[in-house]
Design a protein around this motif. Structure first.
Motif, PDB file in Angstrom:
ATOM      1  N   GLY A   1      36.920  12.769 -56.863  1.00 20.55           N
ATOM      2  CA  GLY A   1      36.076  12.617 -57.804  1.00 20.55           C
ATOM      3  C   GLY A   1      34.910  11.494 -56.925  1.00 20.55           C
ATOM      4  O   GLY A   1      34.607  11.910 -55.879  1.00 20.55           O
ATOM      5  N   TRP A   2      34.423  10.333 -57.523  1.00 16.34           N
ATOM      6  CA  TRP A   2      33.322   9.777 -56.926  1.00 16.34           C
ATOM      7  C   TRP A   2      33.657   9.099 -55.656  1.00 16.34           C
ATOM      8  O   TRP A   2      33.092   8.611 -54.877  1.00 16.34           O
ATOM      9  N   LEU A   3      35.101   9.042 -55.284  1.00 13.79           N
ATOM     10  CA  LEU A   3      35.829   8.232 -54.147  1.00 13.79           C
ATOM     11  C   LEU A   3      35.159   9.397 -53.006  1.00 13.79           C
ATOM     12  O   LEU A   3      35.138   9.014 -51.756  1.00 13.79           O
ATOM     13  N   ALA A   4      34.921  10.723 -53.242  1.00  9.69           N
ATOM     14  CA  ALA A   4      34.466  11.601 -52.366  1.00  9.69           C
ATOM     15  C   ALA A   4      32.943  12.038 -52.185  1.00  9.69           C
ATOM     16  O   ALA A   4      32.479  12.862 -51.790  1.00  9.69           O
ATOM     17  N   ARG A   5      32.404  10.849 -52.816  1.00 12.12           N
ATOM     18  CA  ARG A   5      30.772  11.331 -52.921  1.00 12.12           C
ATOM     19  C   ARG A   5      30.115  11.403 -51.374  1.00 12.12           C
ATOM     20  O   ARG A   5      29.063  12.024 -51.526  1.00 12.12           O
ATOM     21  N   GLU A   6      30.697  10.934 -50.248  1.00 13.77           N
ATOM     22  CA  GLU A   6      30.058  11.167 -49.246  1.00 13.77           C
ATOM     23  C   GLU A   6      30.193  12.603 -48.887  1.00 13.77           C
ATOM     24  O   GLU A   6      29.579  13.283 -47.838  1.00 13.77           O
ATOM     25  N   ALA A   7      31.004  13.494 -49.512  1.00 16.52           N
ATOM     26  CA  ALA A   7      31.202  14.825 -49.027  1.00 16.52           C
ATOM     27  C   ALA A   7      30.258  15.667 -50.140  1.00 16.52           C
ATOM     28  O   ALA A   7      30.120  16.928 -49.997  1.00 16.52           O
ATOM     29  N   LEU A   8      29.411  14.974 -50.657  1.00 24.38           N
ATOM     30  CA  LEU A   8      28.510  15.665 -51.631  1.00 24.38           C
ATOM     31  C   LEU A   8      27.632  16.672 -51.119  1.00 24.38           C
ATOM     32  O   LEU A   8      27.475  17.835 -51.369  1.00 24.38           O
ATOM     33  N   PRO A   9      27.006  16.435 -49.914  1.00 21.19           N
ATOM     34  CA  PRO A   9      26.138  17.379 -49.158  1.00 21.19           C
ATOM     35  C   PRO A   9      26.770  18.408 -48.842  1.00 21.19           C
ATOM     36  O   PRO A   9      26.298  19.788 -48.873  1.00 21.19           O
ATOM     37  N   ALA A  10      28.214  18.289 -48.290  1.00 18.60           N
ATOM     38  CA  ALA A  10      28.984  19.434 -47.882  1.00 18.60           C
ATOM     39  C   ALA A  10      29.153  20.197 -48.865  1.00 18.60           C
ATOM     40  O   ALA A  10      29.333  21.488 -48.829  1.00 18.60           O
TER      41      ALA A  10
ATOM     42  N   HIS B   1      32.478  22.831 -59.326  1.00 16.74           N
ATOM     43  CA  HIS B   1      33.245  21.924 -60.279  1.00 16.74           C
ATOM     44  C   HIS B   1      33.436  20.585 -59.533  1.00 16.74           C
ATOM     45  O   HIS B   1      33.423  19.432 -60.231  1.00 16.74           O
ATOM     46  N   ALA B   2      33.636  20.524 -58.334  1.00 17.42           N
ATOM     47  CA  ALA B   2      33.855  19.180 -57.526  1.00 17.42           C
ATOM     48  C   ALA B   2      32.609  18.488 -57.647  1.00 17.42           C
ATOM     49  O   ALA B   2      32.518  17.280 -57.768  1.00 17.42           O
ATOM     50  N   VAL B   3      31.302  18.932 -57.400  1.00 18.20           N
ATOM     51  CA  VAL B   3      30.149  18.324 -57.501  1.00 18.20           C
ATOM     52  C   VAL B   3      29.926  17.545 -58.918  1.00 18.20           C
ATOM     53  O   VAL B   3      29.574  16.512 -58.993  1.00 18.20           O
ATOM     54  N   GLY B   4      30.388  18.308 -59.899  1.00 17.21           N
ATOM     55  CA  GLY B   4      30.165  17.706 -61.338  1.00 17.21           C
ATOM     56  C   GLY B   4      31.105  16.936 -61.503  1.00 17.21           C
ATOM     57  O   GLY B   4      31.063  15.998 -62.596  1.00 17.21           O
ATOM     58  N   LEU B   5      32.198  16.461 -60.786  1.00 20.06           N
ATOM     59  CA  LEU B   5      32.989  15.317 -60.660  1.00 20.06           C
ATOM     60  C   LEU B   5      32.691  13.884 -60.077  1.00 20.06           C
ATOM     61  O   LEU B   5      33.485  13.018 -59.857  1.00 20.06           O
ATOM     62  N   MET B   6      31.387  14.121 -59.322  1.00 21.46           N
ATOM     63  CA  MET B   6      30.926  13.077 -58.464  1.00 21.46           C
ATOM     64  C   MET B   6      30.114  12.023 -59.158  1.00 21.46           C
ATOM     65  O   MET B   6      29.752  11.106 -58.539  1.00 21.46           O
ATOM     66  N   GLY B   7      29.844  12.250 -60.433  1.00 25.25           N
ATOM     67  CA  GLY B   7      29.303  11.335 -61.248  1.00 25.25           C
ATOM     68  C   GLY B   7      27.829  11.394 -61.258  1.00 25.25           C
ATOM     69  O   GLY B   7      27.286  12.440 -60.689  1.00 25.25           O
ATOM     70  N   PRO B   8      27.130  10.092 -61.575  1.00 24.64           N
ATOM     71  CA  PRO B   8      25.609  10.211 -61.623  1.00 24.64           C
ATOM     72  C   PRO B   8      24.853  10.468 -60.417  1.00 24.64           C
ATOM     73  O   PRO B   8      23.923  10.975 -60.355  1.00 24.64           O
ATOM     74  N   GLU B   9      25.530  10.229 -59.150  1.00 25.27           N
ATOM     75  CA  GLU B   9      25.028  10.351 -58.063  1.00 25.27           C
ATOM     76  C   GLU B   9      24.625  12.110 -57.812  1.00 25.27           C
ATOM     77  O   GLU B   9      23.816  12.182 -56.797  1.00 25.27           O
ATOM     78  N   ALA B  10      25.272  12.718 -58.548  1.00 18.24           N
ATOM     79  CA  ALA B  10      25.274  14.137 -58.258  1.00 18.24           C
ATOM     80  C   ALA B  10      24.163  14.838 -59.053  1.00 18.24           C
ATOM     81  O   ALA B  10      23.848  16.108 -59.052  1.00 18.24           O
ATOM     82  N   LEU B  11      23.534  14.100 -59.960  1.00 21.17           N
ATOM     83  CA  LEU B  11      22.750  14.495 -60.704  1.00 21.17           C
ATOM     84  C   LEU B  11      21.371  15.340 -60.136  1.00 21.17           C
ATOM     85  O   LEU B  11      21.138  16.602 -60.801  1.00 21.17           O
ATOM     86  N   PRO B  12      20.861  15.060 -59.233  1.00 22.68           N
ATOM     87  CA  PRO B  12      19.924  15.856 -58.501  1.00 22.68           C
ATOM     88  C   PRO B  12      20.473  17.253 -58.090  1.00 22.68           C
ATOM     89  O   PRO B  12      19.832  18.221 -58.332  1.00 22.68           O
ATOM     90  N   ALA B  13      21.690  17.208 -57.707  1.00 25.23           N
ATOM     91  CA  ALA B  13      22.417  18.543 -57.169  1.00 25.23           C
ATOM     92  C   ALA B  13      22.629  19.362 -58.509  1.00 25.23           C
ATOM     93  O   ALA B  13      22.520  20.702 -58.612  1.00 25.23           O
ATOM     94  N   LEU B  14      22.995  18.815 -59.626  1.00 14.72           N
ATOM     95  CA  LEU B  14      23.339  19.267 -60.897  1.00 14.72           C
ATOM     96  C   LEU B  14      22.076  20.126 -61.331  1.00 14.72           C
ATOM     97  O   LEU B  14      22.117  21.452 -61.885  1.00 14.72           O
ATOM     98  N   VAL B  15      20.912  19.570 -61.165  1.00 14.91           N
ATOM     99  CA  VAL B  15      19.770  19.942 -61.692  1.00 14.91           C
ATOM    100  C   VAL B  15      19.445  21.418 -60.828  1.00 14.91           C
ATOM    101  O   VAL B  15      19.143  22.345 -61.252  1.00 14.91           O
ATOM    102  N   GLU B  16      19.741  21.164 -59.658  1.00  8.97           N
ATOM    103  CA  GLU B  16      19.290  22.155 -58.671  1.00  8.97           C
ATOM    104  C   GLU B  16      20.290  23.534 -59.061  1.00  8.97           C
ATOM    105  O   GLU B  16      19.945  24.642 -59.135  1.00  8.97           O
ATOM    106  N   MET B  17      21.486  23.046 -59.286  1.00 12.96           N
ATOM    107  CA  MET B  17      22.579  24.082 -59.721  1.00 12.96           C
ATOM    108  C   MET B  17      22.425  25.083 -61.093  1.00 12.96           C
ATOM    109  O   MET B  17      22.589  26.072 -60.903  1.00 12.96           O
ATOM    110  N   LEU B  18      21.550  24.199 -61.738  1.00 14.20           N
ATOM    111  CA  LEU B  18      21.074  25.056 -63.053  1.00 14.20           C
ATOM    112  C   LEU B  18      20.286  26.433 -62.714  1.00 14.20           C
ATOM    113  O   LEU B  18      20.187  27.354 -63.515  1.00 14.20           O
TER     114      LEU B  18
END
Length: 300
Positions: free
Chosen positions: A34-43, A61-78
Protein backbone atom coordinates in the motif's frame (compact mmCIF):
# COMPACT_ATOMS: atom_id res chain seq x y z
CA UNK A 1 14.85 -11.90 -3.42
CA UNK A 2 13.71 -9.16 -1.07
CA UNK A 3 15.07 -8.17 2.30
CA UNK A 4 12.98 -8.00 5.43
CA UNK A 5 14.22 -4.47 6.19
CA UNK A 6 13.56 -2.81 2.83
CA UNK A 7 11.86 -4.89 0.12
CA UNK A 8 11.20 -1.93 -2.18
CA UNK A 9 14.46 -1.82 -4.18
CA UNK A 10 14.25 -5.51 -5.03
CA UNK A 11 10.54 -5.32 -5.92
CA UNK A 12 11.15 -2.33 -8.18
CA UNK A 13 13.93 -4.25 -9.90
CA UNK A 14 11.59 -7.20 -10.38
CA UNK A 15 9.19 -4.91 -12.23
CA UNK A 16 11.87 -4.85 -14.93
CA UNK A 17 12.38 -8.62 -14.94
CA UNK A 18 12.37 -10.52 -18.22
CA UNK A 19 9.69 -12.79 -16.75
CA UNK A 20 6.07 -11.53 -16.94
CA UNK A 21 5.26 -13.75 -13.96
CA UNK A 22 7.97 -12.05 -11.88
CA UNK A 23 6.78 -8.60 -12.93
CA UNK A 24 3.19 -9.48 -12.05
CA UNK A 25 4.23 -10.85 -8.66
CA UNK A 26 6.30 -7.73 -7.93
CA UNK A 27 3.36 -5.45 -8.75
CA UNK A 28 1.07 -7.46 -6.50
CA UNK A 29 3.58 -7.40 -3.64
CA UNK A 30 3.94 -3.63 -3.96
CA UNK A 31 0.18 -3.32 -3.87
CA UNK A 32 0.05 -5.30 -0.64
CA UNK A 33 2.42 -2.79 0.91
CA UNK A 34 0.00 0.00 0.00
CA UNK A 35 1.10 3.53 0.81
CA UNK A 36 4.29 2.14 2.37
CA UNK A 37 5.40 1.42 -1.20
CA UNK A 38 4.61 4.92 -2.50
CA UNK A 39 8.23 5.38 -3.56
CA UNK A 40 7.54 2.70 -6.15
CA UNK A 41 4.70 4.71 -7.71
CA UNK A 42 6.73 5.92 -10.74
CA UNK A 43 7.85 2.37 -11.48
CA UNK A 44 4.28 1.10 -11.20
CA UNK A 45 3.04 3.84 -13.51
CA UNK A 46 5.69 2.75 -15.99
CA UNK A 47 4.46 -0.84 -15.70
CA UNK A 48 1.04 0.30 -16.94
CA UNK A 49 2.60 0.24 -20.42
CA UNK A 50 3.85 -3.33 -20.05
CA UNK A 51 3.27 -5.64 -23.00
CA UNK A 52 1.70 -8.23 -20.69
CA UNK A 53 -1.95 -7.65 -19.76
CA UNK A 54 -1.62 -9.28 -16.32
CA UNK A 55 1.31 -7.04 -15.45
CA UNK A 56 -0.66 -3.95 -16.49
CA UNK A 57 -3.68 -4.97 -14.45
CA UNK A 58 -1.63 -5.83 -11.36
CA UNK A 59 0.26 -2.55 -11.61
CA UNK A 60 -3.00 -0.61 -11.99
CA UNK A 61 -4.43 -2.28 -8.90
CA UNK A 62 -1.25 -1.49 -6.96
CA UNK A 63 -1.37 2.18 -7.99
CA UNK A 64 -4.92 2.30 -6.68
CA UNK A 65 -3.70 1.18 -3.26
CA UNK A 66 -1.20 4.01 -2.90
CA UNK A 67 -3.68 6.51 -1.48
CA UNK A 68 -4.16 10.21 -2.32
CA UNK A 69 -0.61 10.57 -3.64
CA UNK A 70 -1.65 8.44 -6.60
CA UNK A 71 -4.45 10.80 -7.67
CA UNK A 72 -2.64 12.32 -10.69
CA UNK A 73 -1.71 8.84 -11.90
CA UNK A 74 -5.27 7.60 -11.45
CA UNK A 75 -6.62 10.46 -13.55
CA UNK A 76 -4.17 9.57 -16.31
CA UNK A 77 -5.23 5.94 -16.07
CA UNK A 78 -8.81 6.91 -16.98
CA UNK A 79 -7.59 7.48 -20.53
CA UNK A 80 -5.64 4.21 -20.83
CA UNK A 81 -6.33 1.88 -23.76
CA UNK A 82 -6.65 -1.13 -21.42
CA UNK A 83 -10.12 -1.35 -19.89
CA UNK A 84 -8.74 -3.19 -16.88
CA UNK A 85 -6.48 -0.24 -16.12
CA UNK A 86 -9.46 2.12 -16.41
CA UNK A 87 -11.58 -0.13 -14.18
CA UNK A 88 -8.92 -0.06 -11.48
CA UNK A 89 -8.71 3.71 -11.80
CA UNK A 90 -12.42 4.31 -11.11
CA UNK A 91 -12.34 1.73 -8.31
CA UNK A 92 -9.43 3.51 -6.64
CA UNK A 93 -10.96 6.95 -7.10
CA UNK A 94 -14.10 5.65 -5.48
CA UNK A 95 -12.08 4.53 -2.47
CA UNK A 96 -10.67 8.05 -2.11
CA UNK A 97 -14.15 9.50 -1.56
CA UNK A 98 -14.20 13.32 -1.35
CA UNK A 99 -10.42 13.38 -1.82
CA UNK A 100 -11.07 12.49 -5.48
CA UNK A 101 -12.78 15.86 -6.09
CA UNK A 102 -9.98 17.05 -8.46
CA UNK A 103 -10.89 14.13 -10.74
CA UNK A 104 -14.57 15.12 -11.05
CA UNK A 105 -14.44 16.27 -14.66
CA UNK A 106 -12.50 13.19 -15.73
CA UNK A 107 -14.95 10.92 -13.93
CA UNK A 108 -17.83 12.65 -15.69
CA UNK A 109 -16.19 11.86 -19.01
CA UNK A 110 -15.70 8.26 -17.85
CA UNK A 111 -19.49 7.91 -17.51
CA UNK A 112 -19.45 7.54 -21.30
CA UNK A 113 -16.67 4.95 -21.34
CA UNK A 114 -17.20 2.16 -23.87
CA UNK A 115 -16.59 -0.36 -21.09
CA UNK A 116 -19.81 -0.66 -19.02
CA UNK A 117 -17.97 -1.49 -15.80
CA UNK A 118 -15.71 1.54 -16.11
CA UNK A 119 -18.72 3.77 -16.68
CA UNK A 120 -20.57 2.25 -13.72
CA UNK A 121 -17.49 2.59 -11.51
CA UNK A 122 -17.25 6.25 -12.46
CA UNK A 123 -20.83 6.76 -11.26
CA UNK A 124 -19.98 5.13 -7.95
CA UNK A 125 -16.89 7.28 -7.56
CA UNK A 126 -18.90 10.44 -8.26
CA UNK A 127 -21.41 9.40 -5.62
CA UNK A 128 -18.56 9.03 -3.17
CA UNK A 129 -17.84 12.75 -3.55
CA UNK A 130 -21.10 13.51 -1.74
CA UNK A 131 -22.10 17.16 -1.79
CA UNK A 132 -18.73 17.97 -3.38
CA UNK A 133 -19.99 16.22 -6.52
CA UNK A 134 -22.74 18.76 -7.27
CA UNK A 135 -21.13 19.66 -10.61
CA UNK A 136 -21.62 16.05 -11.71
CA UNK A 137 -25.44 16.23 -11.52
CA UNK A 138 -26.05 16.93 -15.25
CA UNK A 139 -23.74 14.14 -16.51
CA UNK A 140 -25.20 11.69 -14.00
CA UNK A 141 -28.72 12.65 -15.08
CA UNK A 142 -27.74 11.97 -18.67
CA UNK A 143 -26.24 8.63 -17.66
CA UNK A 144 -29.56 7.64 -16.10
CA UNK A 145 -31.24 8.10 -19.48
CA UNK A 146 -28.87 5.84 -21.40
CA UNK A 147 -29.20 2.18 -22.30
CA UNK A 148 -26.91 0.76 -19.59
CA UNK A 149 -29.30 -0.43 -16.88
CA UNK A 150 -26.61 -0.89 -14.24
CA UNK A 151 -25.25 2.59 -14.97
CA UNK A 152 -28.77 4.03 -14.64
CA UNK A 153 -29.16 2.49 -11.20
CA UNK A 154 -25.72 3.55 -9.97
CA UNK A 155 -26.10 7.06 -11.40
CA UNK A 156 -29.39 7.40 -9.50
CA UNK A 157 -27.66 6.20 -6.35
CA UNK A 158 -24.87 8.72 -6.91
CA UNK A 159 -27.39 11.52 -7.26
CA UNK A 160 -28.93 10.52 -3.94
CA UNK A 161 -25.47 10.64 -2.32
CA UNK A 162 -24.85 14.12 -3.71
CA UNK A 163 -28.02 15.10 -1.90
CA UNK A 164 -30.09 18.30 -2.12
CA UNK A 165 -28.27 19.69 -5.20
CA UNK A 166 -29.53 16.63 -7.13
CA UNK A 167 -33.08 16.51 -5.78
CA UNK A 168 -34.68 18.64 -8.51
CA UNK A 169 -33.14 16.38 -11.14
CA UNK A 170 -34.48 13.23 -9.48
CA UNK A 171 -37.94 14.81 -9.16
CA UNK A 172 -37.87 15.61 -12.87
CA UNK A 173 -36.99 11.99 -13.61
CA UNK A 174 -40.10 10.88 -11.72
CA UNK A 175 -41.95 12.19 -14.77
CA UNK A 176 -39.82 10.37 -17.36
CA UNK A 177 -41.46 8.25 -20.06
CA UNK A 178 -39.39 5.23 -19.09
CA UNK A 179 -40.85 3.46 -16.02
CA UNK A 180 -37.46 2.02 -15.09
CA UNK A 181 -36.03 5.53 -14.81
CA UNK A 182 -39.04 6.67 -12.81
CA UNK A 183 -38.61 3.75 -10.43
CA UNK A 184 -34.89 4.29 -9.96
CA UNK A 185 -35.53 7.97 -9.30
CA UNK A 186 -38.08 7.10 -6.62
CA UNK A 187 -35.64 4.71 -4.98
CA UNK A 188 -32.90 7.34 -5.00
CA UNK A 189 -35.17 9.97 -3.48
CA UNK A 190 -36.07 7.50 -0.74
CA UNK A 191 -32.40 7.00 0.08
CA UNK A 192 -32.18 10.73 0.78
CA UNK A 193 -34.69 10.44 3.62
CA UNK A 194 -36.16 13.51 5.25
CA UNK A 195 -34.04 15.92 3.20
CA UNK A 196 -36.22 14.99 0.20
CA UNK A 197 -39.46 16.34 1.68
CA UNK A 198 -40.04 18.62 -1.33
CA UNK A 199 -40.46 15.49 -3.46
CA UNK A 200 -43.46 14.28 -1.43
CA UNK A 201 -46.26 15.56 -3.72
CA UNK A 202 -44.49 14.17 -6.79
CA UNK A 203 -43.99 10.78 -5.17
CA UNK A 204 -47.65 10.80 -4.11
CA UNK A 205 -48.71 11.21 -7.73
CA UNK A 206 -46.56 8.25 -8.74
CA UNK A 207 -48.10 6.15 -5.95
CA UNK A 208 -51.59 6.90 -7.23
CA UNK A 209 -50.68 5.42 -10.60
CA UNK A 210 -50.27 6.37 -14.27
CA UNK A 211 -53.70 7.96 -14.53
CA UNK A 212 -52.61 10.73 -12.16
CA UNK A 213 -49.03 11.07 -13.35
CA UNK A 214 -47.61 14.39 -14.46
CA UNK A 215 -46.82 15.10 -18.09
CA UNK A 216 -43.81 12.95 -18.78
CA UNK A 217 -40.65 13.92 -20.56
CA UNK A 218 -39.93 11.98 -23.75
CA UNK A 219 -37.46 9.17 -23.39
CA UNK A 220 -36.15 5.97 -24.98
CA UNK A 221 -38.11 2.76 -25.09
CA UNK A 222 -38.64 1.14 -21.72
CA UNK A 223 -35.66 -0.78 -20.46
CA UNK A 224 -35.68 -4.40 -19.43
CA UNK A 225 -34.20 -4.73 -15.92
CA UNK A 226 -30.85 -6.50 -15.86
CA UNK A 227 -28.67 -8.23 -13.33
CA UNK A 228 -25.64 -6.37 -12.07
CA UNK A 229 -22.46 -7.64 -13.69
CA UNK A 230 -20.15 -9.40 -11.19
CA UNK A 231 -16.86 -7.57 -10.50
CA UNK A 232 -14.80 -10.23 -12.27
CA UNK A 233 -17.09 -10.51 -15.28
CA UNK A 234 -15.99 -9.57 -18.78
CA UNK A 235 -19.55 -9.37 -20.05
CA UNK A 236 -20.21 -6.14 -21.94
CA UNK A 237 -23.99 -6.57 -22.02
CA UNK A 238 -25.53 -7.49 -18.65
CA UNK A 239 -27.68 -10.66 -18.72
CA UNK A 240 -31.38 -9.93 -19.01
CA UNK A 241 -34.01 -10.81 -16.46
CA UNK A 242 -37.52 -11.62 -17.61
CA UNK A 243 -39.99 -8.81 -17.11
CA UNK A 244 -43.69 -8.71 -17.86
CA UNK A 245 -43.50 -5.29 -19.52
CA UNK A 246 -44.61 -1.73 -18.87
CA UNK A 247 -47.59 -2.68 -16.68
CA UNK A 248 -45.32 -4.50 -14.25
CA UNK A 249 -42.79 -1.66 -14.43
CA UNK A 250 -45.50 0.88 -13.53
CA UNK A 251 -46.47 -1.23 -10.53
CA UNK A 252 -42.82 -1.27 -9.46
CA UNK A 253 -42.73 2.53 -9.76
CA UNK A 254 -45.69 2.80 -7.41
CA UNK A 255 -44.07 0.43 -4.93
CA UNK A 256 -40.77 2.33 -4.97
CA UNK A 257 -42.54 5.66 -4.59
CA UNK A 258 -44.48 4.37 -1.58
CA UNK A 259 -41.27 3.04 -0.05
CA UNK A 260 -39.60 6.41 -0.63
CA UNK A 261 -42.41 8.20 1.18
CA UNK A 262 -41.96 5.81 4.09
CA UNK A 263 -38.24 6.55 4.22
CA UNK A 264 -38.90 10.27 4.19
CA UNK A 265 -40.93 9.60 7.33
CA UNK A 266 -43.03 12.18 9.22
CA UNK A 267 -42.10 14.85 6.68
CA UNK A 268 -44.27 12.93 4.18
CA UNK A 269 -47.44 13.30 6.28
CA UNK A 270 -49.07 15.19 3.41
CA UNK A 271 -49.08 11.99 1.36
CA UNK A 272 -51.11 9.91 3.84
CA UNK A 273 -54.39 10.34 1.95
CA UNK A 274 -52.73 9.35 -1.32
CA UNK A 275 -51.19 6.28 0.29
CA UNK A 276 -54.54 5.24 1.77
CA UNK A 277 -56.27 5.69 -1.59
CA UNK A 278 -53.49 3.75 -3.32
CA UNK A 279 -53.96 0.80 -0.98
CA UNK A 280 -57.58 0.38 -2.13
CA UNK A 281 -57.94 -1.85 -5.16
CA UNK A 282 -54.24 -1.64 -6.01
CA UNK A 283 -52.00 -4.63 -6.76
CA UNK A 284 -50.91 -6.46 -3.62
CA UNK A 285 -47.34 -5.20 -3.78
CA UNK A 286 -48.52 -1.57 -3.96
CA UNK A 287 -50.98 -2.10 -1.13
CA UNK A 288 -48.34 -3.59 1.15
CA UNK A 289 -45.81 -0.86 0.36
CA UNK A 290 -48.42 1.85 0.96
CA UNK A 291 -49.50 0.37 4.28
CA UNK A 292 -45.91 0.05 5.44
CA UNK A 293 -45.19 3.64 4.39
CA UNK A 294 -48.20 4.85 6.38
CA UNK A 295 -46.82 3.13 9.48
CA UNK A 296 -43.39 4.71 9.00
CA UNK A 297 -44.83 8.19 8.45
CA UNK A 298 -46.98 7.87 11.56
CA UNK A 299 -44.07 6.50 13.57
CA UNK A 300 -45.85 3.24 14.35
Amino acid sequence: MTTADDPLPALIRELRSQSPADRTRAAKDLGRLGWLAREALPALVGALQDDDAKVRESAAHAVGLMGPEALPALVEMLGHDDKYVRRNAVWALGKLGPLARPALNDLCLALKDADPRTASGAAQALGGLGADGADAVPPLAEAMRGTNIVLCRLAAKALSQIGPPALATLIAHLQHADPFIRGESALAIGWMGGTARSAVPFLARVVRGPESALVRTPGPLSKTPTAIVPPDSDTTTPPQINDSGDASADVNCRVYAAQALGRIGPAAIGALADLRDASLGAPESVRQAAEQAIRHIQGL
